[in-house]
Design a protein around this motif. Structure first.
Motif, mmCIF file in Angstrom:
data_model
loop_
_atom_site.group_PDB
_atom_site.id
_atom_site.type_symbol
_atom_site.label_atom_id
_atom_site.label_comp_id
_atom_site.label_asym_id
_atom_site.label_seq_id
_atom_site.Cartn_x
_atom_site.Cartn_y
_atom_site.Cartn_z
ATOM 1 N N PRO A 1 5.943 -2.628 -7.756
ATOM 2 C CA PRO A 1 5.946 -3.770 -6.829
ATOM 3 C C PRO A 1 7.242 -3.847 -6.019
ATOM 4 O O PRO A 1 8.329 -3.533 -6.513
ATOM 5 C CB PRO A 1 5.777 -4.972 -7.767
ATOM 6 C CG PRO A 1 4.984 -4.419 -8.921
ATOM 7 C CD PRO A 1 5.497 -3.024 -9.110
ATOM 8 N N ILE A 2 7.102 -4.299 -4.773
ATOM 9 C CA ILE A 2 8.228 -4.322 -3.837
ATOM 10 C C ILE A 2 9.416 -5.098 -4.391
ATOM 11 O O ILE A 2 10.570 -4.693 -4.230
ATOM 12 C CB ILE A 2 7.789 -4.938 -2.493
ATOM 13 C CG1 ILE A 2 6.672 -4.108 -1.866
ATOM 14 C CG2 ILE A 2 8.957 -5.039 -1.526
ATOM 15 C CD1 ILE A 2 6.025 -4.774 -0.657
ATOM 16 N N GLU B 1 14.025 -1.998 -5.816
ATOM 17 C CA GLU B 1 15.460 -1.707 -5.780
ATOM 18 C C GLU B 1 16.059 -1.710 -7.185
ATOM 19 O O GLU B 1 16.927 -0.889 -7.497
ATOM 20 C CB GLU B 1 16.171 -2.703 -4.874
ATOM 21 C CG GLU B 1 15.809 -2.540 -3.396
ATOM 22 C CD GLU B 1 16.524 -3.530 -2.500
ATOM 23 O OE1 GLU B 1 17.702 -3.827 -2.773
ATOM 24 O OE2 GLU B 1 15.904 -4.015 -1.536
ATOM 25 N N LYS B 2 15.601 -2.608 -8.036
ATOM 26 C CA LYS B 2 16.094 -2.665 -9.417
ATOM 27 C C LYS B 2 15.750 -1.371 -10.158
ATOM 28 O O LYS B 2 16.592 -0.800 -10.862
ATOM 29 C CB LYS B 2 15.486 -3.866 -10.137
ATOM 30 C CG LYS B 2 15.872 -3.994 -11.607
ATOM 31 C CD LYS B 2 15.279 -5.265 -12.195
ATOM 32 C CE LYS B 2 15.675 -5.433 -13.670
ATOM 33 N NZ LYS B 2 15.060 -4.389 -14.531
ATOM 34 N N PRO C 1 15.266 -0.302 -0.234
ATOM 35 C CA PRO C 1 15.147 0.815 -1.179
ATOM 36 C C PRO C 1 15.993 2.028 -0.783
ATOM 37 O O PRO C 1 16.583 2.687 -1.646
ATOM 38 C CB PRO C 1 13.649 1.139 -1.138
ATOM 39 C CG PRO C 1 12.996 -0.152 -0.788
ATOM 40 C CD PRO C 1 13.941 -0.799 0.177
ATOM 41 N N THR C 2 16.060 2.340 0.520
ATOM 42 C CA THR C 2 16.846 3.491 0.955
ATOM 43 C C THR C 2 18.328 3.273 0.690
ATOM 44 O O THR C 2 19.039 4.186 0.241
ATOM 45 C CB THR C 2 16.607 3.780 2.448
ATOM 46 O OG1 THR C 2 15.220 4.017 2.673
ATOM 47 C CG2 THR C 2 17.399 5.004 2.895
ATOM 48 N N TYR D 1 0.492 -8.571 -1.465
ATOM 49 C CA TYR D 1 0.531 -9.123 -0.114
ATOM 50 C C TYR D 1 1.586 -10.215 0.015
ATOM 51 O O TYR D 1 2.177 -10.399 1.093
ATOM 52 C CB TYR D 1 -0.856 -9.613 0.294
ATOM 53 C CG TYR D 1 -1.779 -8.462 0.593
ATOM 54 C CD1 TYR D 1 -1.920 -7.987 1.893
ATOM 55 C CD2 TYR D 1 -2.470 -7.802 -0.408
ATOM 56 C CE1 TYR D 1 -2.726 -6.901 2.177
ATOM 57 C CE2 TYR D 1 -3.284 -6.712 -0.142
ATOM 58 C CZ TYR D 1 -3.402 -6.271 1.155
ATOM 59 O OH TYR D 1 -4.195 -5.182 1.424
ATOM 60 N N ALA D 2 1.846 -10.926 -1.079
ATOM 61 C CA ALA D 2 2.921 -11.925 -1.061
ATOM 62 C C ALA D 2 4.265 -11.238 -0.852
ATOM 63 O O ALA D 2 5.102 -11.688 -0.051
ATOM 64 C CB ALA D 2 2.921 -12.719 -2.366
ATOM 65 N N TYR D 3 4.488 -10.125 -1.564
ATOM 66 C CA TYR D 3 5.774 -9.426 -1.442
ATOM 67 C C TYR D 3 5.942 -8.794 -0.059
ATOM 68 O O TYR D 3 7.053 -8.743 0.470
ATOM 69 C CB TYR D 3 5.896 -8.359 -2.529
ATOM 70 C CG TYR D 3 5.919 -8.930 -3.928
ATOM 71 C CD1 TYR D 3 6.605 -10.108 -4.210
ATOM 72 C CD2 TYR D 3 5.257 -8.292 -4.975
ATOM 73 C CE1 TYR D 3 6.635 -10.643 -5.486
ATOM 74 C CE2 TYR D 3 5.277 -8.814 -6.266
ATOM 75 C CZ TYR D 3 5.962 -9.986 -6.512
ATOM 76 O OH TYR D 3 5.981 -10.507 -7.783
ATOM 77 N N ILE D 4 4.833 -8.298 0.530
ATOM 78 C CA ILE D 4 4.922 -7.737 1.881
ATOM 79 C C ILE D 4 5.384 -8.811 2.859
ATOM 80 O O ILE D 4 6.178 -8.548 3.771
ATOM 81 C CB ILE D 4 3.567 -7.148 2.317
ATOM 82 C CG1 ILE D 4 3.273 -5.857 1.541
ATOM 83 C CG2 ILE D 4 3.541 -6.875 3.827
ATOM 84 C CD1 ILE D 4 1.887 -5.285 1.794
ATOM 85 N N GLN D 5 4.925 -10.054 2.668
ATOM 86 C CA GLN D 5 5.319 -11.159 3.536
ATOM 87 C C GLN D 5 6.749 -11.619 3.256
ATOM 88 O O GLN D 5 7.494 -11.951 4.179
ATOM 89 C CB GLN D 5 4.365 -12.342 3.353
ATOM 90 C CG GLN D 5 2.934 -12.086 3.789
ATOM 91 C CD GLN D 5 2.803 -11.864 5.284
ATOM 92 O OE1 GLN D 5 3.415 -12.558 6.089
ATOM 93 N NE2 GLN D 5 2.012 -10.872 5.663
#
Length: 438
Positions: free
Chosen positions: A65-66, A70-71, A96-97, A222-226
């Motif tokens: 998940p988005i 990073e974690k 992430p990059t 979809y929540a995380y994409i927003q």
């Protein structure tokens, strides 16, 4: 080469596991849920010791998940061996990059990756991959990954992480936001979507399908994409401002204002003519199948269920915009139109050849002088109820004639009247000058 997919028991992980496996990679998966049975079903190893798997893998892919990407990158990158590649398969690239650049050791290459498709696709053909390589950090692996995806039919777009996030804030952020909001509007109005299909236009029908497609997905994704892409909020503000302006124009019955807005938007959009042709193609494809089913009433057709892959074969009895009823054996089978695909004549024949138990008949004839036995095989095979024809015996020297005797072995489809088909073939052979041997 060993590939570790962190998040490999999730939907995208389960799509890419067989993909890499089929291309000769040794694949190991790990998932926080610990669903070892998913790895067993895919016939790959589950990483019971994640740290060991990270340190021994040539490629590590993070597809989680988005909000935790990073974690996971932060915890994973420092453990990777020199010469390996770290990739992420998430919908954001800037964060992430940056995490990969910061935490991956100097000898570890990094590649931001965004597959612009979901796990329901059958193959990469025609699908878009966005790659965000960082200069000096992916010299060895970038051409390898690009070739792997391109060789399987994918289209590659290479842009910077910041460009990526700006584009997807509209491509995904605006699109999802608009469709989900249409769905929540239906809910707030207590509007019956099913009832409205009675009065739908083709465009409305397609729009409903896309709204339903989005609403039926994982809401957390979809929540995380927003929420995780900071560029999305700017898009929301612009969208809602335009909604307010358009609503005000409508309330004021300002026809000139409405038409000006629409004309300006069309000019900015650009090639609306091509968009019209592409949408016509989509609309016509839906209409064409419906029309073909209408024309098939009273005849046998095959319908394949999209989700179960079960094929229903029977006589088409009734067709409506939402359903089709087949008479199968001695019972009526109702099917929802959106759940099935009409098989072509060739597909139906191939299904019958594979599934049914077939009839075999041997027919011996004296063929006309100068005739080629193989050419007669081709004549027999033209019958739609014939699966295959082959010559099994040739004999010269039948008493009382100088003709060649040929025996043909004919396989007849299992749902056909074998005696009738046999008689048809005999009549056909006699019609071209053959003489039946009894």
């Amino acid at each position: 080469m060993k590939v570790l997919i962190i998040g490999g028991t999730g939907e995208m992980g389960q799509w890419f596991t067989p993909f890499f496996k089929n291309h000769g990679y040794e694949v190991v998966v790990w998932g926080s849920s610990g669903k070892i049975e998913i790895a067993e079903r895919m016939e790959v190893e589950f990483a019971h010791d994640l740290d060991v798997a990270i340190s021994t893998s040539d490629i590590v892919i993070v597809t989680v998940p988005i909000n935790i990407t990073e974690k996971v990158i932060t915890e994973t990158a420092p453990k990777m061996k020199s010469g390996s590649l770290l990739m992420d398969f998430t919908s954001l690239k800037a964060g992430p990059t940056e995490a990969m650049k910061k935490y991956a050791p100097e000898g570890v290459e990094i590649l931001g990756t965004h597959p612009m498709f979901g796990p329901s696709i059958p193959s990469l053909h025609g699908q878009i991959f966005i790659l965000t390589p960082i200069e000096g950090r992916c010299d060895k692996w970038f051409p390898v990954m690009r070739s792997l995806f391109e060789d399987n039919g994918a289209h590659i777009e290479v842009i910077s992480p910041a460009e990526h996030d700006r584009f997807v804030s509209v491509v995904q952020g605006l699109t999802h936001f608009a469709y989900i909001t249409i769905g929540t509007t239906f809910d707030s109005l207590d509007f019956s979507v099913n009832e409205s299909r009675r009065f739908m236009s083709p465009v409305y029908d397609i729009m409903l399908d896309f709204v339903g497609r989005i609403l039926g997905q994982n809401p957390y994704l979809y929540a995380y994409i927003q929420m995780e892409n900071p560029e999305v909020l700017k898009v929301h503000d612009a969208f809602m401002q335009q909604c307010r302006e358009m609503s005000t124009i409508v309330r004021e019955h300002n026809v000139d204002g409405f038409t000006t807005k629409m004309k300006d938007a069309a000019a900015h959009f650009g090639d609306t003519a091509s968009a019209l042709r592409r949408s016509d193609k989509l609309i016509n494809s839906k209409i064409a199948e419906f029309d073909e089913l209408i024309d098939s009433i009273g005849t046998e057709r095959g319908l394949k269920h999209i989700y179960s892959n079960i094929v229903h074969v029977g006589i088409v009895k009734k067709v409506t915009p939402r359903s089709v009823i087949l008479f199968v054996g001695n019972r009526l089978v109702p099917l929802k139109m959106e759940n099935v695909r009409l098989l072509s004549t060739e597909e139906l024949k191939a299904w019958k050849n594979k599934i049914l138990r077939h009839h075999t008949r041997d027919i011996s004839v004296l063929i006309p002088q100068g005739s080629k036995p193989e050419a007669i095989c081709n004549v027999i095979a033209c019958n739609d109820n014939i699966i295959s024809v082959r010559k099994i015996d040739t004999y010269i020297g039948v008493k009382g004639t100088d003709r060649t005797s040929v025996t043909y072995r004919i396989n007849i489809t299992g749902d056909s009247d074998a005696t009738r088909v046999n008689d048809e073939i005999v009549e056909q052979l006699c019609g071209i000058g053959c003489k039946l041997r009894t």
